[in-house]
Scaffold this motif. Structure first.
Motif, short mmCIF file in Angstrom:
data_model
loop_
_atom_site.label_atom_id
_atom_site.label_comp_id
_atom_site.label_asym_id
_atom_site.label_seq_id
_atom_site.Cartn_x
_atom_site.Cartn_y
_atom_site.Cartn_z
N LEU A 1 0.79 -1.24 0.00
CA LEU A 1 0.00 0.00 0.00
C LEU A 1 0.83 1.30 0.00
N PRO A 2 1.84 1.44 0.87
CA PRO A 2 2.56 2.73 0.91
C PRO A 2 3.17 3.14 -0.43
N SER A 3 3.76 2.19 -1.15
CA SER A 3 4.39 2.56 -2.42
C SER A 3 3.34 2.86 -3.48
N ILE A 4 2.17 2.25 -3.37
CA ILE A 4 1.10 2.53 -4.33
C ILE A 4 0.53 3.93 -4.06
N LEU A 5 0.37 4.26 -2.79
CA LEU A 5 -0.17 5.57 -2.42
C LEU A 5 0.72 6.70 -2.91
N GLU A 6 2.02 6.43 -3.02
CA GLU A 6 2.95 7.47 -3.48
C GLU A 6 2.65 7.92 -4.90
N ASN A 7 1.97 7.07 -5.67
CA ASN A 7 1.65 7.41 -7.05
C ASN A 7 0.40 8.28 -7.17
N PHE A 8 -0.26 8.50 -6.05
CA PHE A 8 -1.49 9.30 -6.09
C PHE A 8 -1.23 10.67 -5.48
N GLU A 9 -1.85 11.67 -6.07
CA GLU A 9 -1.74 13.00 -5.51
C GLU A 9 -3.12 13.44 -5.06
N ASN A 10 -3.14 14.32 -4.07
CA ASN A 10 -4.41 14.89 -3.62
C ASN A 10 -5.41 13.84 -3.17
N ILE A 11 -4.95 12.82 -2.50
CA ILE A 11 -5.92 11.89 -1.94
C ILE A 11 -5.87 11.99 -0.43
N CYS A 12 -6.99 11.65 0.18
CA CYS A 12 -7.09 11.74 1.63
C CYS A 12 -6.44 10.49 2.24
N LEU A 13 -5.53 10.73 3.17
CA LEU A 13 -4.85 9.60 3.82
C LEU A 13 -5.20 9.53 5.30
N CYS A 14 -6.40 9.96 5.63
CA CYS A 14 -6.80 9.89 7.04
C CYS A 14 -7.02 8.42 7.41
N LYS A 15 -7.11 8.19 8.72
CA LYS A 15 -7.23 6.82 9.22
C LYS A 15 -8.44 6.11 8.61
N GLN A 16 -9.54 6.83 8.53
CA GLN A 16 -10.76 6.22 8.01
C GLN A 16 -10.61 5.80 6.55
N CYS A 17 -10.06 6.68 5.72
CA CYS A 17 -9.89 6.35 4.31
C CYS A 17 -8.91 5.19 4.13
N LEU A 18 -7.81 5.21 4.90
CA LEU A 18 -6.83 4.13 4.80
C LEU A 18 -7.47 2.80 5.19
N GLU A 19 -8.28 2.84 6.25
CA GLU A 19 -8.96 1.61 6.68
C GLU A 19 -9.94 1.13 5.61
N ASP A 20 -10.64 2.07 5.00
CA ASP A 20 -11.59 1.71 3.95
C ASP A 20 -10.87 1.11 2.74
N ILE A 21 -9.73 1.69 2.39
CA ILE A 21 -8.95 1.19 1.26
C ILE A 21 -8.51 -0.25 1.53
N LYS A 22 -8.00 -0.47 2.74
CA LYS A 22 -7.57 -1.81 3.11
C LYS A 22 -8.73 -2.81 3.12
N ALA A 23 -9.84 -2.38 3.73
CA ALA A 23 -10.99 -3.27 3.83
C ALA A 23 -11.53 -3.62 2.45
N PHE A 24 -11.61 -2.62 1.58
CA PHE A 24 -12.12 -2.88 0.23
C PHE A 24 -11.19 -3.83 -0.52
N SER A 25 -9.89 -3.58 -0.42
CA SER A 25 -8.92 -4.45 -1.10
C SER A 25 -9.08 -5.89 -0.62
N LEU A 26 -9.13 -6.05 0.70
CA LEU A 26 -9.19 -7.40 1.27
C LEU A 26 -10.50 -8.10 0.92
N ASN A 27 -11.56 -7.33 0.79
CA ASN A 27 -12.84 -7.94 0.42
C ASN A 27 -12.85 -8.42 -1.02
#
Ligand code: ZN
Length: 89
Positions: A14-40
């Protein structure tokens, strides 16, 4: 309860993938949602502890496997950013 090592792999990539994105929200909630969605949307990976540890830590992850996981994470980032569960800051 067996551990799903796909979680470690997502954490690892995840960290190296996030580096390719600009202007995205990296708050705890969004990071948790990203992880949960990926894992689902990825198959769970249950392996014995020692095996799983080295597998998850390994940089030698199978190339195609890594590409598939990366694609799902990118998809998750896009979906979560378009459907933030909190107000814009
Ligand atoms: Zn956020």
């Amino acid at each position: 309860m067996p551990k799903n090592y796909m979680e470690n792999i997502v954490d690892h990539l995840l960290p190296s993938i996030l580096e390719n994105f600009e202007n995205i929200c990296l708050c705890k909630q969004c990071l948790e949602d990203i992880k949960a969605f990926s894992l689902n949307h990825l198959p769970p990976l249950y392996v014995s502890t020692s095996q799983g540890y080295s597998y998850a830590k390994s940089n030698e992850l199978d190339r195609q496997f890594k590409i598939n996981v990366t694609q799902k994470i990118v998809e998750a980032i896009e979906i979560v950013q378009n459907n933030k569960r909190h107000d814009m800051k």
